[in-house]
Design a protein around this motif. Sequence first.
Motif: not given
Length: 481
Positions: A364-365, A372-374, A427-428, A436-438
């Motif tokens: 996600l980052a 991602a940061a949030t 999660i991090v 990422a897949k996408d």
Amino acid sequence: MRYLPPDLNLGLLWPEIWLALLILTVFMAEVFLKKEHRISIGQITSWGVAFLVIPWWLSADKIGTACSGLLAVDRAAWYFKGIFLGTAFMVSLMNREFLRKIEKGYGEFSLLLLTALLGMFFMAGAKDLLMFFVSLEVLTFSLYVMTAYLRTDKESVEAGLKYLILGALASSLFLYGTSLVYGTVGSTSFAKIHAFVATGGEVSKLFLLGILLILSALGFKVAAVPFHVWVPDVYQGAPTPVTALLSVGSKAAAFAVFLRLFHSALLPIQSEWALAVAVIAALTVTYGNLSAIPQGNIKRLFGYSSIAQAGYLMMGVAAASAPGATGVAYYLLAYMFMNLGAFLVLVVFANFSKSYDLEDYQGLAQRSPILAATLFVCLISLAGVPPSAGFFGKFLIFIALIKSGMIWLAFIGSVNVVISLYYYLSIVRRMYWGTAKDASPIRLEMPLQIALYACIAGVVAMGVFQAPFVSAAQSAVSGWF
């Protein structure tokens, strides 16, 4: 007999009056706006809730009682109304994302949110068991409908049905407990209950049974073990903005009453209830954290996380002291920033990925650094990593427990902080070290970016500059001790 009109004292209820006007405005918009323009009702709701900050702020120095003494207007009620306003504003922003996915019912959904906010406002000041019950039903009836709002979604309907049935059971427990208290004291007023238990005499078993039933009903509202069984399925099946409202607004409202009832009216007999609350808190935080570890659906994971967070808050209640109540009030404000920030990320990401699968958060980052940061900042705060707001909130509660002689409970809380690090940091790891897949970037509108930055700022500010927030929490609870 001459009729005496009730002493409503409406001059102390300007936030509630403006909120009622906002409800009327949204209702009129739903009636008169053309169908293609009704999507703007979400924006009207957000701006309206933002406007309510003005009458709320101006009422900071108002002290007294309203509705014939059933409602307290004091610093505690003012403090918790601020948390509810912040929660409603963030949820209204999530609603704007959610409303784009449904074809109709924009106005109804916003009306339900505002009605729930009105119920929370009254719960913040309730100083009578029956006033609390009426306020609670205003809140929960709105939540029942909002939970099952996706009528073609099997999970949403199932969640709404489960919440309704178990909620009705909790309400019946509360009413039964209230009737036993009334039968013993002769009143449902918190002041009369306090006067009854402060005499120093032996409290009857019938009265204690009534308090136990009321404690069970409150345990359902805050999702404490063993009254938590509705949480995972309801959190997973409900629309995500509703899940956020359940996890923060509903929980904060229940704890506002928890504190006012147990730390004010029932404080003279703390030896009768503090140990029971402490045991429930220990079971709740341990069960929530251990059950969150194997979850693959992130909404379900946050459901168990919410149970664990309720356990930390109940530890502050169990301390039965001013430092404990201060810790709970501070932690609820911090919880608003960190949990709503995390849910805002879930809403935005689900709009792009159509998924709540934990594995989809891989990388996600790279797709959206701000999302991602949030989520990173909110997760480390929920876990209790310094110098976040969540760390300092837990620190205040654990110190209060040690001062109250409950070192064993502070130790259990500390062990659970370590346990929770495993699933929060997993999660991090996925966000920053996964692929990422996408890989397509996720672009956000400016209002959403501002809301995400506000959540980060709130978590960091409360962790680094604690003094003004602790002072506000102390001021809120000072009238009870």
